[in-house]
Design an enzyme around this catalytic site. Structure first.
Site, PDB file in Angstrom:
ATOM      1  N   SER A  15      71.047 -27.099  57.408  1.00 25.40           N
ATOM      2  CA  SER A  15      71.262 -27.905  56.193  1.00 25.40           C
ATOM      3  C   SER A  15      72.362 -28.939  56.422  1.00 25.40           C
ATOM      4  CB  SER A  15      71.630 -26.977  55.033  1.00 25.40           C
ATOM      5  OG  SER A  15      72.638 -26.072  55.425  1.00 25.40           O
ATOM      6  N   GLU A  17      75.374 -31.562  54.651  1.00 22.77           N
ATOM      7  CA  GLU A  17      76.227 -31.896  53.499  1.00 22.77           C
ATOM      8  C   GLU A  17      76.597 -33.380  53.529  1.00 22.77           C
ATOM      9  OE1 GLU A  17      79.238 -29.071  52.310  1.00 22.77           O
ATOM     10  OE2 GLU A  17      80.679 -30.708  52.158  1.00 22.77           O
ATOM     11  N   ALA A  51      85.371 -34.515  45.580  1.00 29.42           N
ATOM     12  CA  ALA A  51      86.205 -34.551  46.788  1.00 29.42           C
ATOM     13  C   ALA A  51      86.359 -36.000  47.241  1.00 29.42           C
ATOM     14  CB  ALA A  51      85.575 -33.708  47.880  1.00 29.42           C
ATOM     15  N   HIS A 268      75.200 -24.940  58.497  1.00 27.37           N
ATOM     16  CA  HIS A 268      75.387 -25.980  57.472  1.00 27.37           C
ATOM     17  C   HIS A 268      76.249 -27.047  58.133  1.00 27.37           C
ATOM     18  CE1 HIS A 268      75.490 -27.621  53.418  1.00 27.37           C
ATOM     19  NE2 HIS A 268      76.790 -27.814  53.547  1.00 27.37           N
TER      20      HIS A 268
HETATM   21  P1  FAD Z   1      88.418 -19.986  44.801  1.00 21.80           P
HETATM   22  O1  FAD Z   1      87.336 -19.127  45.324  1.00 21.80           O
HETATM   23  O2  FAD Z   1      88.692 -19.950  43.349  1.00 21.80           O
HETATM   24  O3  FAD Z   1      89.729 -19.628  45.625  1.00 21.80           O
HETATM   25  C1  FAD Z   1      90.873 -20.467  45.583  1.00 21.80           C
HETATM   26  C2  FAD Z   1      92.120 -19.646  45.911  1.00 21.80           C
HETATM   27  O4  FAD Z   1      92.417 -18.763  44.830  1.00 21.80           O
HETATM   28  C3  FAD Z   1      91.967 -18.740  47.137  1.00 21.80           C
HETATM   29  O5  FAD Z   1      93.203 -18.700  47.782  1.00 21.80           O
HETATM   30  C4  FAD Z   1      91.610 -17.388  46.556  1.00 21.80           C
HETATM   31  O6  FAD Z   1      92.001 -16.306  47.383  1.00 21.80           O
HETATM   32  C5  FAD Z   1      92.406 -17.413  45.253  1.00 21.80           C
HETATM   33  N1  FAD Z   1      91.763 -16.642  44.177  1.00 21.80           N
HETATM   34  C6  FAD Z   1      90.459 -16.603  43.863  1.00 21.80           C
HETATM   35  N2  FAD Z   1      90.252 -15.796  42.802  1.00 21.80           N
HETATM   36  C7  FAD Z   1      91.467 -15.331  42.432  1.00 21.80           C
HETATM   37  C8  FAD Z   1      91.921 -14.460  41.411  1.00 21.80           C
HETATM   38  N3  FAD Z   1      91.059 -13.918  40.533  1.00 21.80           N
HETATM   39  N4  FAD Z   1      93.254 -14.196  41.329  1.00 21.80           N
HETATM   40  C9  FAD Z   1      94.123 -14.743  42.195  1.00 21.80           C
HETATM   41  N5  FAD Z   1      93.747 -15.570  43.197  1.00 21.80           N
HETATM   42  C10 FAD Z   1      92.438 -15.869  43.308  1.00 21.80           C
HETATM   43  N6  FAD Z   1      86.137 -29.400  47.009  1.00 21.80           N
HETATM   44  C11 FAD Z   1      85.763 -30.365  46.119  1.00 21.80           C
HETATM   45  O7  FAD Z   1      86.623 -30.898  45.405  1.00 21.80           O
HETATM   46  N7  FAD Z   1      84.451 -30.772  46.034  1.00 21.80           N
HETATM   47  C12 FAD Z   1      83.470 -30.236  46.803  1.00 21.80           C
HETATM   48  O8  FAD Z   1      82.309 -30.636  46.690  1.00 21.80           O
HETATM   49  C13 FAD Z   1      83.815 -29.203  47.729  1.00 21.80           C
HETATM   50  N8  FAD Z   1      82.889 -28.598  48.510  1.00 21.80           N
HETATM   51  C14 FAD Z   1      83.254 -27.563  49.331  1.00 21.80           C
HETATM   52  C15 FAD Z   1      82.261 -26.906  50.087  1.00 21.80           C
HETATM   53  C16 FAD Z   1      82.612 -25.864  50.954  1.00 21.80           C
HETATM   54  C17 FAD Z   1      81.528 -25.177  51.746  1.00 21.80           C
HETATM   55  C18 FAD Z   1      83.983 -25.479  51.084  1.00 21.80           C
HETATM   56  C19 FAD Z   1      84.351 -24.398  52.049  1.00 21.80           C
HETATM   57  C20 FAD Z   1      84.960 -26.114  50.337  1.00 21.80           C
HETATM   58  C21 FAD Z   1      84.614 -27.166  49.447  1.00 21.80           C
HETATM   59  N9  FAD Z   1      85.575 -27.802  48.663  1.00 21.80           N
HETATM   60  C22 FAD Z   1      85.199 -28.808  47.791  1.00 21.80           C
HETATM   61  C23 FAD Z   1      87.000 -27.444  48.774  1.00 21.80           C
HETATM   62  C24 FAD Z   1      87.410 -26.396  47.704  1.00 21.80           C
HETATM   63  O9  FAD Z   1      87.294 -26.937  46.411  1.00 21.80           O
HETATM   64  C25 FAD Z   1      88.864 -26.025  47.988  1.00 21.80           C
HETATM   65  O10 FAD Z   1      88.964 -25.340  49.197  1.00 21.80           O
HETATM   66  C26 FAD Z   1      89.577 -25.268  46.861  1.00 21.80           C
HETATM   67  O11 FAD Z   1      90.960 -25.228  47.182  1.00 21.80           O
HETATM   68  C27 FAD Z   1      89.119 -23.819  46.684  1.00 21.80           C
HETATM   69  O12 FAD Z   1      87.892 -23.742  46.128  1.00 21.80           O
HETATM   70  P2  FAD Z   1      87.136 -22.304  46.051  1.00 21.80           P
HETATM   71  O13 FAD Z   1      85.904 -22.536  45.283  1.00 21.80           O
HETATM   72  O14 FAD Z   1      87.040 -21.715  47.388  1.00 21.80           O
HETATM   73  O15 FAD Z   1      88.197 -21.514  45.173  1.00 21.80           O
END
Ligand code: FAD
Length: 306
Positions: A15, A17, A51, A268
């Site tokens: 895939s 991105e 992003a 990916h």
């Molecule tokens: P989460 O899963 O919410 O985690 C963020 C942090 O919080 C982690 O350190 C986790 O351990 C911690 N955490 C999670 N849940 C809890 C909880 N309940 N209590 C305490 N701590 C917690 N960014 C963009 O802006 N746009 C995009 O399109 C985009 N695409 C991405 C695609 C991929 C495949 C990846 C790997 C990253 C992408 N990102 C994107 C970056 C992403 O938004 C950042 O890395 C962001 O900082 C974390 O997002 P997450 O969804 O992993 O967050």
């Protein structure tokens, strides 16, 4: 088609991105490169959201174009930073009305992180909160992010893994990893994920090394380590783009071959909106893989890369 349905048909997915292009020049380049990649008939494509300063509208417009005009299986990325319940509902309905069946749900990064403030006014602070909400109300297939070298905010790998498990339990159907350059991180991560009870598919996210400067920057942003052997090969050639491209491609071929041969469920590819590396890599990987080869041979028009 839902990506979970594609998993049933394709043992390994390939895939791409993309991010929404900014300005006319990038849009034209994007069109040509997306056209080249379309010929490889990817299992699905995804479009980033927010992003690099891109807007919601640009992102959704790209998703619409990919899904409805170019007929790709498209996954829309979506982040919950600063999004209210109302906004999320409106945006999910917009995607649903477009016919989108796949979303990658993320937290995103706040413009100026402030550890004293909640990230979200409506209490949707983490990707798991967003996943739970969307899973309850809509019928999307849901992807989420995973970090083989730990998310930068997480105090420890263990805590990050527990949070990953929460995302799986909230309804993530599969994960795509942050980029990494050393496969040992991916294999170790799979083991640790299994140990905390995660059974969800984890697809490795791979980026081609196109330029020395760029890869240094990505490593800083993502926290991905650059192994010493890559540094040693690349550093002396940093001002020679052709040689860096050749080395980068060789490394990506080696990395993807190891991943696919040892059980990774696909690749990916972070395309950076370029096609040359993806096409060259695909050509090489398809040599020993009938499932890729067939697709490659179907593309009859010559490849153009700009
Ligand atoms: P989460 O899963 O919410 O985690 C963020 C942090 O919080 C982690 O350190 C986790 O351990 C911690 N955490 C999670 N849940 C809890 C909880 N309940 N209590 C305490 N701590 C917690 N960014 C963009 O802006 N746009 C995009 O399109 C985009 N695409 C991405 C695609 C991929 C495949 C990846 C790997 C990253 C992408 N990102 C994107 C970056 C992403 O938004 C950042 O890395 C962001 O900082 C974390 O997002 P997450 O969804 O992993 O967050």
């Amino acid at each position: 088609m839902k990506i979970t349905e594609i998993f049933k048909k394709q043992k390994k997915t390939f895939s791409f991105e993309f991010f929404p292009p900014k300005g006319l020049h990038s849009a034209v380049r994007f069109g040509v490169n997306a056209g080249q990649l379309m010929k490889l008939d990817p299992s699905f494509v995804s479009v980033t959201y927010g992003a690099g300063g891109s807007s919601r509208d640009n992102s959704f417009e790209m998703v619409d174009l990919f899904h409805n005009d170019m007929k790709f299986n498209c996954m829309a990325h979506y982040t919950c930073v600063n999004a209210t319940h109302e906004k999320i509902a409106y945006d999910m309905r917009t995607l649903q009305d477009m016919g989108i069946e796949n979303v990658m749900l993320l937290r995103g990064d706040p413009p100026e992180p402030d550890s004293n403030k909640p990230l979200n006014p409506d209490g949707i602070n983490y990707a798991s909160d967003l996943i739970r909400l969307v899973k309850q109300k809509y019928h999307f297939c849901i992807g989420a992010a995973a970090y083989p070298e730990k998310h930068q905010d997480a105090p420890s790998m263990n805590e990050d893994l527990i949070n990953l498990r929460i995302k799986a339990d909230a309804g993530a159907d599969f994960f795509v990893t942050q980029m990494f350059f050393d496969n040992k991180y991916y294999w170790e991560f799979l083991n640790k994920a299994t140990q905390v009870g995660i059974k969800t598919r984890i697809i490795p996210g791979i980026i081609p090394i196109n330029s020395y400067k760029q890869i240094k920057r990505f490593s800083e942003i993502s926290g991905a380590n650059i192994p010493e052997y890559i540094e040693k090969k690349m550093a002396p050639e940093k001002n020679n783009p052709d040689e860096v491209y050749k080395i980068g491609l060789e490394l990506a071929i080696r990395q993807c071959t190891d991943l696919l041969d040892n059980g990774a469920p696909g690749i990916h590819f972070y395309t950076l909106n370029k096609s040359r590396a993806a096409v060259d890599l695909y050509e090489e990987l398809s040599k020993d893989r009938p499932e890729f080869k067939e697709k490659y041979e179907q593309s009859c028009t010559p490849h153009v890369h700009i």
